[in-house]
Design an enzyme around this catalytic site. Structure first.
Site, PDB file in Angstrom:
ATOM      1  N   GLY A  17      15.444  19.041  71.715  1.00  0.00           N
ATOM      2  CA  GLY A  17      16.916  18.911  71.902  1.00  0.00           C
ATOM      3  C   GLY A  17      17.661  20.167  71.970  1.00  0.00           C
ATOM      4  CG  MET A  21      25.971  20.636  68.114  1.00  0.00           C
ATOM      5  SD  MET A  21      26.670  21.644  66.763  1.00  0.00           S
ATOM      6  CE  MET A  21      25.962  20.679  65.362  1.00  0.00           C
ATOM      7  CG  ASN A  40      15.634  20.389  76.329  1.00  0.00           C
ATOM      8  OD1 ASN A  40      16.325  19.721  75.363  1.00  0.00           O
ATOM      9  ND2 ASN A  40      16.051  20.068  77.616  1.00  0.00           N
ATOM     10  NE  ARG A  41      15.534  13.874  78.021  1.00  0.00           N
ATOM     11  CZ  ARG A  41      16.363  13.657  79.097  1.00  0.00           C
ATOM     12  NH1 ARG A  41      15.967  12.793  80.066  1.00  0.00           N
ATOM     13  NH2 ARG A  41      17.993  13.783  78.979  1.00  0.00           N
ATOM     14  CB  VAL A  82      18.270  13.662  71.320  1.00  0.00           C
ATOM     15  CG1 VAL A  82      17.203  14.980  71.713  1.00  0.00           C
ATOM     16  CG2 VAL A  82      17.580  12.794  70.445  1.00  0.00           C
ATOM     17  CE  LYS A  83      25.068  10.105  75.206  1.00  0.00           C
ATOM     18  NZ  LYS A  83      26.290  10.204  74.751  1.00  0.00           N
ATOM     19  CB  ALA A  84      23.922   8.976  67.896  1.00  0.00           C
ATOM     20  CB  SER A 136      29.658  19.149  58.865  1.00  0.00           C
ATOM     21  OG  SER A 136      30.774  19.321  59.412  1.00  0.00           O
ATOM     22  CE  LYS A 190      28.881  15.977  60.137  1.00  0.00           C
ATOM     23  NZ  LYS A 190      29.292  15.245  61.427  1.00  0.00           N
ATOM     24  CG  HIS A 193      32.329  15.715  56.679  1.00  0.00           C
ATOM     25  ND1 HIS A 193      32.338  15.994  57.958  1.00  0.00           N
ATOM     26  CD2 HIS A 193      32.451  17.106  55.969  1.00  0.00           C
ATOM     27  CE1 HIS A 193      32.515  17.137  58.286  1.00  0.00           C
ATOM     28  NE2 HIS A 193      32.823  17.779  57.068  1.00  0.00           N
ATOM     29  CG  ASN A 194      32.010  13.489  61.096  1.00  0.00           C
ATOM     30  OD1 ASN A 194      31.752  14.348  60.385  1.00  0.00           O
ATOM     31  ND2 ASN A 194      31.799  13.306  62.381  1.00  0.00           N
ATOM     32  CD  GLU A 197      35.790  16.205  61.707  1.00  0.00           C
ATOM     33  OE1 GLU A 197      34.689  16.582  61.259  1.00  0.00           O
ATOM     34  OE2 GLU A 197      35.668  15.986  62.837  1.00  0.00           O
ATOM     35  NE  ARG A 295      41.086  11.589  65.828  1.00  0.00           N
ATOM     36  CZ  ARG A 295      39.935  12.163  65.952  1.00  0.00           C
ATOM     37  NH1 ARG A 295      39.089  12.108  66.662  1.00  0.00           N
ATOM     38  NH2 ARG A 295      39.958  13.130  64.868  1.00  0.00           N
TER      39      ARG A 295
HETATM   40  C1  6PG Z   1      31.371  18.011  62.362  1.00  0.00           C
HETATM   41  C2  6PG Z   1      32.090  17.336  63.441  1.00  0.00           C
HETATM   42  C3  6PG Z   1      31.397  16.757  64.410  1.00  0.00           C
HETATM   43  C4  6PG Z   1      32.025  16.411  65.618  1.00  0.00           C
HETATM   44  C5  6PG Z   1      32.943  15.213  65.530  1.00  0.00           C
HETATM   45  C6  6PG Z   1      33.998  15.012  66.282  1.00  0.00           C
HETATM   46  O1  6PG Z   1      31.448  17.639  60.999  1.00  0.00           O
HETATM   47  O2  6PG Z   1      30.887  19.223  62.711  1.00  0.00           O
HETATM   48  O3  6PG Z   1      32.716  16.178  62.857  1.00  0.00           O
HETATM   49  O4  6PG Z   1      30.454  16.054  63.995  1.00  0.00           O
HETATM   50  O5  6PG Z   1      32.785  17.527  66.118  1.00  0.00           O
HETATM   51  O6  6PG Z   1      31.975  14.147  65.606  1.00  0.00           O
HETATM   52  O7  6PG Z   1      34.439  13.533  66.202  1.00  0.00           O
HETATM   53  P1  6PG Z   1      35.486  12.899  67.440  1.00  0.00           P
HETATM   54  O8  6PG Z   1      34.885  13.170  68.703  1.00  0.00           O
HETATM   55  O9  6PG Z   1      35.195  11.423  67.108  1.00  0.00           O
HETATM   56  O10 6PG Z   1      36.689  13.410  66.951  1.00  0.00           O
END
Ligand code: 6PG
Length: 483
Positions: A17, A21, A40-41, A82-84, A136, A190, A193-194, A197, A295
């Site tokens: 992937g 990132m 990679n694919r 890769v994408k979640a 992160s 994580k 953490h977000n 954030e 948001r």
């Molecule tokens: C990190 C960020 C990363 C991403 C966010 C953005 O820790 O590096 O959090 O994971 O930039 O997922 O999230 P949103 O698009 O939901 O704002």
């Protein structure tokens, strides 16, 4: 240097992937002296990485999954970027079919932790280790040192930890990476953490809005305020980049860029997941929830357009002492931020208890000091607080934060009340203050809620002066019985 894959299994790590990132992490491994197998694919991305950055270290170019797996030393370590969601499951399946017991698959995406729990359990049955690792720091962190939160089986960390620690950010000689706990705990941490954030960004947004709307400051002047704040207790990556964003001029119009960006914030889902999980765990993460909803509200463009011009009922004059009000906002930001972290750490404690993870809050504060988006000076204080008392009932009870809030409290109230009287929205400042007031209250109106529940549904209540559950015969003679 590109190593010919005919040389046999010699890569220490594989990365599949190779979007931004993934390629930055692969380069980070290579720059630290590890031989990295690339997959990679579409081979075009692999070739582009090698063409542009092949000189940074040793890469093995592979085309098929079998070739990729064959290029790895045992136990094989493969990082999926890769994408979640479904794409992750598809790659895991392909890899698992080509791997052997003892090999390790690491998912470095923002996966939902319950998916990680499921994947870990199913791969364990096949003898494979599955490590959900929160990473992160965005693109820059991936290349130069992210904060890494690996979960999964502890045994796998012996083979994986040194590799991950070598590419992580370092603070005071300590890597921003540690084994978090079993199965999905890395992705859970994580996720929180977000969530923090989100809260942090919303609080900064409210401070920016107050400086603009209550004090009439333009973007440049607000940038200067944030730069100054970044020299004190608020020092953090998010405050630092806030000043940079505010200082950016739009090339097309000559205006501050922030003034030409549409004011509708998007979200990819991790903040929402945090709130959903908090609801399930019964943890009041009010700051994070307000941030997620703020948001969503910002994105309700039609409703907002229709509502412009509704009565505001302005009941106060704008603050006349700009320096004092700016300091009030700084204090309110700091206190609200403490609340947001306190709530996030409460959620982590609740998740740890629910899933039996034995998470250590001081370790998390340690690895969040560098590399990640919420890195901040005050994480050192959080680390100290949990080092001193690992079972602290709430972060805001730690002496340092208790004192900080005591210093901030009058300012915090002035900001919330002034904003309310002026009609400036401060959902996260206000709800954080209310949370604080509720937490410190000796009595809450929940007693009345219990009385109402007992009245209409015989749901019973506890008494302050006796053990057990009670019910009042509301539709009878209103005497009380033991339930
Ligand atoms: C990190 C960020 C990363 C991403 C966010 C953005 O820790 O590096 O959090 O994971 O930039 O997922 O999230 P949103 O698009 O939901 O704002």
């Amino acid at each position: 240097m590109t190593i010919d894959n005919t040389e046999g299994a010699r890569a220490q790590i594989g990365v599949t992937g190779l979007a931004v990132m993934g390629s930055n992490i692969a380069r980070n491994f290579a720059r630290h002296g590890h031989t990295v197998a690339l997959h990679n694919r579409s081979i075009a991305k692999t070739d582009a990485l090698i063409a542009e950055h092949g000189s940074e270290g040793d890469f093995v170019r592979t085309e098929t999954i079998e070739e990729f797996v064959g290029a790895l030393q045992k136990p094989r370590r493969v990082l999926i970027m890769v994408k979640a969601g479904d794409p992750t499951d598809a790659v895991i399946e392909e890899l698992a079919a080509a791997m052997e017991p003892g090999d390790i698959i690491i998912d470095g995406g923002n996966a939902l932790y319950t998916d990680t729990i499921r994947r870990e359990a199913s791969l364990r049955e096949r003898g494979l280790h599955f490590v959900g690792a929160g990473i992160s720091g965005g693109e820059e962190g991936a290349l130069n040192g992210p904060s890494i939160m690996p979960g999964g089986p502890k045994e796998s960390y012996a083979a994986l930890g040194p590799l991950l620690e070598s590419i992580a950010a370092q603070v005071d000689g300590t890597p921003c990476c540690t084994h978090i706990g079993p199965d999905g705990s890395g992705h859970f941490v994580k996720m929180v953490h977000n969530g923090i954030e989100y809260a942090d960004m919303q609080l900064i947004g409210e401070a920016y809005n107050l400086l603009g709307s209550a004090l009439g400051y333009d973007a440049g002047k607000i940038a200067d305020v944030f730069t100054e704040w970044n020299g004190g207790d608020l020092e953090s990556y998010l405050v630092e980049i806030t000043a940079e964003v505010l200082r950016q001029t739009d090339a097309k119009t000559g205006k501050p860029l922030v003034d030409v960006i549409v004011d509708a914030a998007e979200q990819k889902g991790t903040g929402r997941w945090t709130v959903k999980s908090a609801l399930d765990l019964g943890v009041p993460v009010t700051g994070i929830a307000e941030a997620v909803f703020a948001r969503a509200l910002s994105g309700s463009r039609q409703q907002r357009k229709a509502a412009v011009g509704l009565a505001s009922g302005v009941l106060a004059d704008k603050p006349t002492d700009a320096a004092q009000f700016t300091e009030d906002i700084r204090q309110a930001l700091y206190a609200s931020k403490v609340v947001a972290y306190a709530q996030g750490f409460d959620q982590i404690a609740a998740g740890s208890a629910e899933y039996d993870w034995d998470l250590h809050p001081a370790d998390l504060a340690t690895i969040w000091r560098g590399g990640c988006i919420i890195r901040a000076r005050f994480l050192n204080r959080i680390k100290d607080a949990y080092d001193e008392n690992p079972t602290l009932p709430s972060l805001i009870l730690a002496p340092y934060f208790r004192d900080a809030i005591e210093t901030a409290i009058d300012s915090w109230r002035r900001v919330v009340s002034t904003a309310t009287l002026l009609g400036i929205p401060v959902p996260a400042f206000a709800s954080s203050l209310s949370y604080y007031d509720a937490l410190r209250a000796e009595r809450l109106p929940a007693a009345l809620t219990q009385g109402q529940r007992d009245f209409f549904g015989a749901h019973t209540y506890e008494r302050v002066d006796a053990e057990g559950k009670f019910h009042t015969l509301w539709s009878g003679d209103r005497s009380e019985v033991r339930a």
